[in-house]
Design a protein around this motif. Structure first.
Motif, PDB file in Angstrom:
ATOM      1  N   UNK A  90       0.831  -1.203   0.000  1.00  0.00           N
ATOM      2  CA  UNK A  90       0.000   0.000   0.000  1.00  0.00           C
ATOM      3  C   UNK A  90       0.868   1.256   0.000  1.00  0.00           C
ATOM      4  N   UNK A  91       1.949   1.221   0.769  1.00  0.00           N
ATOM      5  CA  UNK A  91       2.890   2.350   0.780  1.00  0.00           C
ATOM      6  C   UNK A  91       3.502   2.567  -0.606  1.00  0.00           C
ATOM      7  N   UNK A  92       3.941   1.481  -1.243  1.00  0.00           N
ATOM      8  CA  UNK A  92       4.577   1.596  -2.572  1.00  0.00           C
ATOM      9  C   UNK A  92       3.604   2.170  -3.598  1.00  0.00           C
ATOM     10  N   UNK A  93       2.353   1.722  -3.547  1.00  0.00           N
ATOM     11  CA  UNK A  93       1.370   2.239  -4.499  1.00  0.00           C
ATOM     12  C   UNK A  93       1.023   3.698  -4.199  1.00  0.00           C
ATOM     13  N   UNK A  94       0.864   4.026  -2.947  1.00  0.00           N
ATOM     14  CA  UNK A  94       0.499   5.392  -2.572  1.00  0.00           C
ATOM     15  C   UNK A  94       1.577   6.387  -2.984  1.00  0.00           C
ATOM     16  N   UNK A  95       2.829   6.066  -2.661  1.00  0.00           N
ATOM     17  CA  UNK A  95       3.915   7.008  -2.938  1.00  0.00           C
ATOM     18  C   UNK A  95       4.386   6.944  -4.380  1.00  0.00           C
ATOM     19  N   UNK A  96       4.284   5.775  -5.017  1.00  0.00           N
ATOM     20  CA  UNK A  96       4.791   5.617  -6.372  1.00  0.00           C
ATOM     21  C   UNK A  96       3.787   5.885  -7.461  1.00  0.00           C
ATOM     22  N   UNK A  97       2.492   5.861  -7.135  1.00  0.00           N
ATOM     23  CA  UNK A  97       1.461   6.041  -8.160  1.00  0.00           C
ATOM     24  C   UNK A  97       0.432   7.098  -7.762  1.00  0.00           C
ATOM     25  N   UNK A  98      -0.272   6.884  -6.663  1.00  0.00           N
ATOM     26  CA  UNK A  98      -1.388   7.762  -6.311  1.00  0.00           C
ATOM     27  C   UNK A  98      -0.952   9.194  -6.028  1.00  0.00           C
ATOM     28  N   UNK A  99       0.113   9.362  -5.251  1.00  0.00           N
ATOM     29  CA  UNK A  99       0.555  10.720  -4.927  1.00  0.00           C
ATOM     30  C   UNK A  99       1.101  11.459  -6.150  1.00  0.00           C
ATOM     31  N   UNK A 100       1.953  10.833  -6.966  1.00  0.00           N
ATOM     32  CA  UNK A 100       2.418  11.529  -8.174  1.00  0.00           C
ATOM     33  C   UNK A 100       1.287  11.935  -9.118  1.00  0.00           C
TER      34      UNK A 100
END
Length: 208
Positions: A90-100
């Motif tokens: 979830x951290x990887x997706x949030x910081x690597x996809x959703x936030x950008x």
């Protein structure tokens, strides 16, 4: 002196039992998270607390369970009971996809609405069939996104059209990587109002 030292160590252990690590405490306080929250799962940007193992019935349960309050400075509401592997994905997706993607839209992601985390049940809440990955702490469902500009975007209301539809479709697609199973409104009627992410099947991903 030895007895006094042992008593002190015991007191410290009791006061810290269940907490996240010392790292992340300042960030957790800055975000207004509860006093027991700190860094967990070996990642200073996964904020939560260790909780007691969750047991059955049957094959349900989570060993080394955690309650996650925030990932990558993005708050989860409500907090999610999962395992560390799911928290890291979830951290990887949030910081690597959703936030950008949010920043490309001129804002930043501040919160995720959690529709489900641990739950001892079968897939799609059916009365028979395979056990859901939620029952093992391997899954998290997300139904809405909150942004710094004050907007809240829902899967149910914004997936099919409108300004935020491209963002939702992009972050859904990019979850296929950190997670092995990614389901959304295209998958079936059970997922028309949320994204289901789980860490099973990562060797041959299934994303719909």
């Amino acid at each position: 002196m030895i007895v006094r030292t042992l008593a002190l160590l015991s007191a410290v252990a009791l006061t810290t039992c269940g907490r996240g690590g010392g790292e992340g405490i300042d960030l957790a306080r800055a975000m207004g998270l509860p006093a027991e929250v700190g860094a967990i799962c070996g990642n200073p940007l996964i904020l939560g607390e260790r909780i007691a193992d969750i047991g059955g019935p049957g094959s349900c349960g989570i060993e080394d369970a955690v309650r996650v309050h925030a990932v990558g400075k993005v708050r989860l509401s409500p907090s999610a009971r999962i395992n560390c592997q799911t928290a890291q994905a979830l951290y990887e997706w949030t910081t690597g996809a959703a936030q950008p993607v949010a920043r490309q839209a001129g804002t930043s992601l501040t919160g995720l609405k959690i529709a489900a985390s641990y739950s001892c049940r079968r897939r799609n809440n059916a009365s028979s069939g395979k056990l859901s990955e939620h029952a093992r702490g391997n899954a998290v469902d997300i139904s809405a996104f909150r942004f710094a500009n004050g907007e809240t975007v829902t899967v149910l209301g914004d997936w099919a059209g409108g300004d935020w539809s491209p963002m939702l479709q992009t972050v859904h697609a990019e979850a296929c990587g950190p997670f092995g199973v990614v389901l959304g409104p295209r998958a079936n009627r059970y997922h028309r109002d949320h994204f289901h992410f789980d860490i099973s099947n990562r060797s041959s991903r299934y994303c719909r």
